[in-house]
Write an enzyme that holds these catalytic residues in place. Structure first.
Site, PDB file in Angstrom:
ATOM      1  N   CYS A 125       9.736   1.528   3.328  1.00 49.40           N
ATOM      2  CA  CYS A 125      10.677   0.448   3.642  1.00 49.40           C
ATOM      3  C   CYS A 125      12.071   0.997   3.841  1.00 49.40           C
ATOM      4  O   CYS A 125      12.940   0.303   4.347  1.00 49.40           O
ATOM      5  CB  CYS A 125      10.668  -0.597   2.539  1.00 49.40           C
ATOM      6  SG  CYS A 125      11.384   0.019   1.026  1.00 49.40           S
ATOM      7  N   PHE A 152       0.808  -1.228   0.000  1.00 52.29           N
ATOM      8  CA  PHE A 152       0.000   0.000   0.000  1.00 52.29           C
ATOM      9  C   PHE A 152       0.836   1.271   0.000  1.00 52.29           C
ATOM     10  O   PHE A 152       0.349   2.345  -0.321  1.00 52.29           O
ATOM     11  CB  PHE A 152      -0.933   0.014   1.227  1.00 52.29           C
ATOM     12  CG  PHE A 152      -0.229   0.361   2.515  1.00 52.29           C
ATOM     13  CD1 PHE A 152       0.031   1.688   2.845  1.00 52.29           C
ATOM     14  CD2 PHE A 152       0.185  -0.617   3.409  1.00 52.29           C
ATOM     15  CE1 PHE A 152       0.701   2.025   4.026  1.00 52.29           C
ATOM     16  CE2 PHE A 152       0.846  -0.305   4.585  1.00 52.29           C
ATOM     17  CZ  PHE A 152       1.100   1.021   4.888  1.00 52.29           C
ATOM     18  N   GLU A 188       9.421  -4.284  12.869  1.00 55.04           N
ATOM     19  CA  GLU A 188       9.077  -3.152  12.004  1.00 55.04           C
ATOM     20  C   GLU A 188       7.733  -2.589  12.463  1.00 55.04           C
ATOM     21  O   GLU A 188       6.730  -3.296  12.440  1.00 55.04           O
ATOM     22  CB  GLU A 188       8.975  -3.620  10.540  1.00 55.04           C
ATOM     23  CG  GLU A 188       8.670  -2.487   9.586  1.00 55.04           C
ATOM     24  CD  GLU A 188       8.506  -2.948   8.137  1.00 55.04           C
ATOM     25  OE1 GLU A 188       7.815  -3.961   7.901  1.00 55.04           O
ATOM     26  OE2 GLU A 188       9.058  -2.283   7.244  1.00 55.04           O
ATOM     27  N   GLU A 206      -4.934  -3.996  -1.900  1.00 52.14           N
ATOM     28  CA  GLU A 206      -6.369  -3.713  -1.782  1.00 52.14           C
ATOM     29  C   GLU A 206      -6.614  -2.467  -0.930  1.00 52.14           C
ATOM     30  O   GLU A 206      -7.723  -1.942  -0.893  1.00 52.14           O
ATOM     31  CB  GLU A 206      -7.123  -4.936  -1.230  1.00 52.14           C
ATOM     32  CG  GLU A 206      -6.772  -5.344   0.192  1.00 52.14           C
ATOM     33  CD  GLU A 206      -5.525  -6.237   0.285  1.00 52.14           C
ATOM     34  OE1 GLU A 206      -4.558  -6.009  -0.464  1.00 52.14           O
ATOM     35  OE2 GLU A 206      -5.530  -7.137   1.141  1.00 52.14           O
ATOM     36  N   LYS A 207      -5.542  -1.981  -0.244  1.00 46.54           N
ATOM     37  CA  LYS A 207      -5.701  -0.757   0.551  1.00 46.54           C
ATOM     38  C   LYS A 207      -5.541   0.490  -0.313  1.00 46.54           C
ATOM     39  O   LYS A 207      -6.051   1.550   0.028  1.00 46.54           O
ATOM     40  CB  LYS A 207      -4.668  -0.742   1.683  1.00 46.54           C
ATOM     41  CG  LYS A 207      -4.937  -1.819   2.724  1.00 46.54           C
ATOM     42  CD  LYS A 207      -3.907  -1.792   3.820  1.00 46.54           C
ATOM     43  CE  LYS A 207      -4.183  -2.913   4.810  1.00 46.54           C
ATOM     44  NZ  LYS A 207      -2.948  -3.485   5.337  1.00 46.54           N
ATOM     45  N   LYS A 267      -1.489  -7.273  -9.232  1.00 49.97           N
ATOM     46  CA  LYS A 267      -2.456  -7.266  -8.129  1.00 49.97           C
ATOM     47  C   LYS A 267      -2.015  -6.162  -7.160  1.00 49.97           C
ATOM     48  O   LYS A 267      -1.117  -6.336  -6.347  1.00 49.97           O
ATOM     49  CB  LYS A 267      -2.509  -8.611  -7.386  1.00 49.97           C
ATOM     50  CG  LYS A 267      -3.755  -8.651  -6.502  1.00 49.97           C
ATOM     51  CD  LYS A 267      -3.567  -9.231  -5.134  1.00 49.97           C
ATOM     52  CE  LYS A 267      -2.801  -8.506  -4.111  1.00 49.97           C
ATOM     53  NZ  LYS A 267      -3.483  -7.406  -3.407  1.00 49.97           N
ATOM     54  N   SER A 322       5.321  -6.997   3.252  1.00 46.55           N
ATOM     55  CA  SER A 322       5.886  -7.245   4.578  1.00 46.55           C
ATOM     56  C   SER A 322       6.692  -8.547   4.603  1.00 46.55           C
ATOM     57  O   SER A 322       6.523  -9.414   3.738  1.00 46.55           O
ATOM     58  CB  SER A 322       4.760  -7.300   5.609  1.00 46.55           C
ATOM     59  OG  SER A 322       3.888  -8.347   5.278  1.00 46.55           O
TER      60      SER A 322
HETATM   61  P1  NAD Z   1       1.549  -6.674   3.049  1.00 51.04           P
HETATM   62  O1  NAD Z   1       2.555  -7.756   3.130  1.00 51.04           O
HETATM   63  O2  NAD Z   1       0.444  -6.651   4.048  1.00 51.04           O
HETATM   64  O3  NAD Z   1       0.831  -6.700   1.601  1.00 51.04           O
HETATM   65  C1  NAD Z   1       1.586  -6.755   0.419  1.00 51.04           C
HETATM   66  C2  NAD Z   1       0.785  -7.520  -0.628  1.00 51.04           C
HETATM   67  O4  NAD Z   1       0.598  -8.859  -0.193  1.00 51.04           O
HETATM   68  C3  NAD Z   1      -0.598  -6.928  -0.843  1.00 51.04           C
HETATM   69  O5  NAD Z   1      -0.872  -6.908  -2.211  1.00 51.04           O
HETATM   70  C4  NAD Z   1      -1.518  -7.866  -0.067  1.00 51.04           C
HETATM   71  O6  NAD Z   1      -2.785  -8.001  -0.665  1.00 51.04           O
HETATM   72  C5  NAD Z   1      -0.788  -9.192  -0.115  1.00 51.04           C
HETATM   73  N1  NAD Z   1      -0.989  -9.986   1.107  1.00 51.04           N
HETATM   74  C6  NAD Z   1      -1.115  -9.516   2.392  1.00 51.04           C
HETATM   75  N2  NAD Z   1      -1.258 -10.535   3.247  1.00 51.04           N
HETATM   76  C7  NAD Z   1      -1.217 -11.667   2.519  1.00 51.04           C
HETATM   77  C8  NAD Z   1      -1.303 -13.059   2.844  1.00 51.04           C
HETATM   78  N3  NAD Z   1      -1.464 -13.463   4.097  1.00 51.04           N
HETATM   79  N4  NAD Z   1      -1.223 -13.954   1.846  1.00 51.04           N
HETATM   80  C9  NAD Z   1      -1.055 -13.552   0.570  1.00 51.04           C
HETATM   81  N5  NAD Z   1      -0.978 -12.256   0.204  1.00 51.04           N
HETATM   82  C10 NAD Z   1      -1.047 -11.313   1.158  1.00 51.04           C
HETATM   83  O7  NAD Z   1       2.364  -5.296   3.043  1.00 51.04           O
HETATM   84  P2  NAD Z   1       1.775  -3.826   3.136  1.00 51.04           P
HETATM   85  O8  NAD Z   1       1.323  -3.578   4.530  1.00 51.04           O
HETATM   86  O9  NAD Z   1       0.854  -3.541   2.009  1.00 51.04           O
HETATM   87  O10 NAD Z   1       3.105  -2.986   2.837  1.00 51.04           O
HETATM   88  C11 NAD Z   1       4.013  -2.605   3.811  1.00 51.04           C
HETATM   89  C12 NAD Z   1       5.193  -3.560   3.889  1.00 51.04           C
HETATM   90  O11 NAD Z   1       5.886  -3.598   2.638  1.00 51.04           O
HETATM   91  C13 NAD Z   1       6.234  -3.115   4.904  1.00 51.04           C
HETATM   92  O12 NAD Z   1       6.681  -4.247   5.599  1.00 51.04           O
HETATM   93  C14 NAD Z   1       7.343  -2.522   4.049  1.00 51.04           C
HETATM   94  O13 NAD Z   1       8.620  -2.542   4.645  1.00 51.04           O
HETATM   95  C15 NAD Z   1       7.277  -3.408   2.849  1.00 51.04           C
HETATM   96  N6  NAD Z   1       7.887  -2.771   1.687  1.00 51.04           N
HETATM   97  C16 NAD Z   1       9.112  -3.217   1.301  1.00 51.04           C
HETATM   98  C17 NAD Z   1       9.747  -2.613   0.244  1.00 51.04           C
HETATM   99  C18 NAD Z   1      11.110  -3.070  -0.185  1.00 51.04           C
HETATM  100  O14 NAD Z   1      11.588  -2.615  -1.202  1.00 51.04           O
HETATM  101  N7  NAD Z   1      11.774  -3.948   0.545  1.00 51.04           N
HETATM  102  C19 NAD Z   1       9.134  -1.554  -0.452  1.00 51.04           C
HETATM  103  C20 NAD Z   1       7.865  -1.136  -0.039  1.00 51.04           C
HETATM  104  C21 NAD Z   1       7.257  -1.755   1.051  1.00 51.04           C
END
Ligand code: NAD
Length: 487
Positions: A287, A155, A387, A182-183, A179, A232
């Site tokens: 991140c 998101f 985090e 969704e947020k 994909k 994450s």
């Molecule tokens: P998230 O992991 O909750 O969601 C990321 C994606 O995974 C979304 O599209 C979501 O729909 C999907 N998802 C969530 N839970 C899932 C599950 N249980 N099974 C399958 N798919 C699932 O992450 P977020 O809260 O949207 O984003 C923030 C996180 O992303 C932070 O941890 C941040 O550090 C990380 N991030 C990392 C980088 C990098 O380059 N390393 C860059 C941006 C964000």
């Protein structure tokens, strides 16, 4: 702004058509600054993913054979359109994500740079030849796309992170299914509309909205040979393990806990400016955010005073309002979780120097939480290990640079780390000994630009080839070696 695809019930984008998802389940998408519902996003199903794979596979047949300069020309046109729509895109980012309009404009720039890099596909795709590996025998390496690529995004950067993926994947000849989070699903639809306007053929870029079911369908679908994921840490690990166990190529960029080391010889005012921006910009939801400051030696006292003063001066509010620096976090639950972390930090014995729960912004409208500072944090505390992804900064005190680096290396994460100093020796020691992939010196957010790989280490990354730059080109292509005898 086009209204059909970014308002009310969002549609999927499959084969160049805006179509309803095959589901009855929708999630509301609130504006985090006000709580007002902007749209409803479908939680699509395997059937929707399957439709997208069919369209993307059919499009791949012609797109992968389209001359590379012709593909690049569409990317050039896309770049022009994104520039023309810069403010509109930034406004949409602020609406659905909450970050300030200035930061959203910066994010659009980062996205555009990815498109500019991808438009170099004719050079990026070149192979290599050696005319004489033996008498009358030559050998050559040729580069080809892989097929249908899946992209799953978080998101916090609704434009930049998808743009790490689809422009390059498509420029080198793949077709793509995104994909989005969704947020924050709105911006993605606008990106698709503009790509279509740039002349992209139907089926080359597709969007399937949703959550876990879409992710699992992408992970298991036989028609998708490669997946780019950003999100994450637990989900990244799951996506990497599941995707690779299904024989796919996967790159999964994960969470972080980034440290900034401040040396006694640092230019203090500029260090404070950088750290405050890195810790509280985008409400700490980056991140590459600065989550921990390590104060070395006698710098601690003046540094902490200045950090607190700067945090007190930040303007908090709706990111669309003039002069606002700190917007809301993404959801009410995230605000509550952050407040819980602040409680945990107090229970663990850290000293709460500034409590974001006491800021005037802590009302029911919008998901705001003010800048928070903990001092005397130690490595056994959860607020150091985990985090938090919110405007919460931890300060650890040590005596030497060596200790600061050892402490940083104890973290499970290895995304970013910064050093503030005027000493070349310290910089060299830092660079050679820190176990982190993206380093900054005298700046707060050392995020590489599109033409370099985004190089997280340890639990901040799962895979071999990172996103962007030459790694991105390698990830989205496969090679053929031709060895020939012509006597
Ligand atoms: P998230 O992991 O909750 O969601 C990321 C994606 O995974 C979304 O599209 C979501 O729909 C999907 N998802 C969530 N839970 C899932 C599950 N249980 N099974 C399958 N798919 C699932 O992450 P977020 O809260 O949207 O984003 C923030 C996180 O992303 C932070 O941890 C941040 O550090 C990380 N991030 C990392 C980088 C990098 O380059 N390393 C860059 C941006 C964000």
């Amino acid at each position: 702004m086009t209204t059909t695809t970014t308002k009310n019930k969002l549609k999927n984008y499959i084969n160049g058509q805006w179509i309803n998802a095959k589901t009855e389940e929708y999630h509301q998408v609130p504006n985090p600054a006000t709580g007002e519902v902007l749209a409803e996003v479908p939680l699509s199903t395997l059937a929707d993913v399957d439709d997208a794979v069919k369209a993307a596979s059919a499009a791949y047949k012609t797109w992968s054979k389209t001359a590379v300069p012709r593909r690049a020309r569409i990317l050039f046109k896309y770049q022009q359109l994104l520039v023309e729509h810069w403010d509109e895109l930034a406004r949409l980012i602020t609406l659905e994500n909450g970050k300030s309009f200035n930061e959203a404009r910066g994010e659009v720039q980062r996205g555009i740079e990815c498109v500019e890099f991808a438009a170099g596909a004719p050079s990026l795709m070149m192979g290599k030849q050696l005319p004489d590996i033996a008498t009358d025998i030559e050998s050559g390496m040729y580069r080809y796309p892989i097929g249908v690529v899946g992209g799953i995004t978080p998101f916090n950067f609704p434009m930049m992170v998808p743009c790490w993926m689809f422009p390059l994947a498509i420029a080198v000849g793949n077709t793509f299914i995104l994909k989005p989070s969704e947020k924050t699903p709105l911006l993605a639809n606008r990106l698709a509309e503009l790509f279509e306007e740039a002349g992209l053929p139907k089926g080359v870029f597709n969007i399937v909205h949703g959550g876990r079911e879409v992710v699992n369908s992408v992970l298991e679908h036989k028609g998708i040979p490669a997946i780019s994921f950003v999100g994450s840490q637990p989900v990244a690990e799951y996506v990497y393990k599941t995707g690779t166990s299904h024989g796919k190529r996967v790159q999964a960029l994960a969470g972080a806990k980034n440290h900034s080391i401040v040396m006694p010889d640092a230019e203090l005012d500029s260090a404070v400016k950088e750290i405050v921006s890195a810790a509280y910009g985008s409400a700490g939801e980056r991140c590459m955010a600065c989550a921990v400051v390590i104060a070395v030696g006698e710098v601690a006292k003046p540094l902490i005073e200045k950090l607190k003063e700067a945090a007190d001066g930040l303007s908090i509010g709706n990111g669309l309002d003039e002069g606002v620096f700190l917007g809301p976090v993404i959801r009410k639950e995230h605000k509550e979780k952050t407040a819980q972390y602040i409680e945990v930090g107090q229970q663990e014995g850290a000293v709460l120097l500034r409590d974001g729960r006491e800021d005037a912004c802590m009302t029911d409208a919008g998901y705001f939480i003010g800048p928070t500072i903990f001092d005397n944090v130690t490595t056994d505390m959860r607020i150091w290990k985990e985090e938090i992804f919110a405007p919460v900064l931890s300060i650890v005190r040590v005596d030497t640079l060596e200790e600061a680096i050892e402490l940083t290396n104890e973290s499970d994460f290895g995304n970013g780390a910064c050093l503030f100093t005027e000493s070349g020796r310290s910089v060299r020691y830092f660079r050679e000994n820190i176990e982190v992939g993206m380093l900054g010196v005298n700046l707060g957010v050392p995020a590489p630009m599109a033409f370099f790989p985004f190089s997280g280490w340890k639990n901040s990354f799962y895979g071999d080839l990172h996103a962007n730059g030459s790694d991105g080109v390698e990830f989205y292509t496969r090679r053929k070696m031709l060895t020939a005898r012509w006597s």
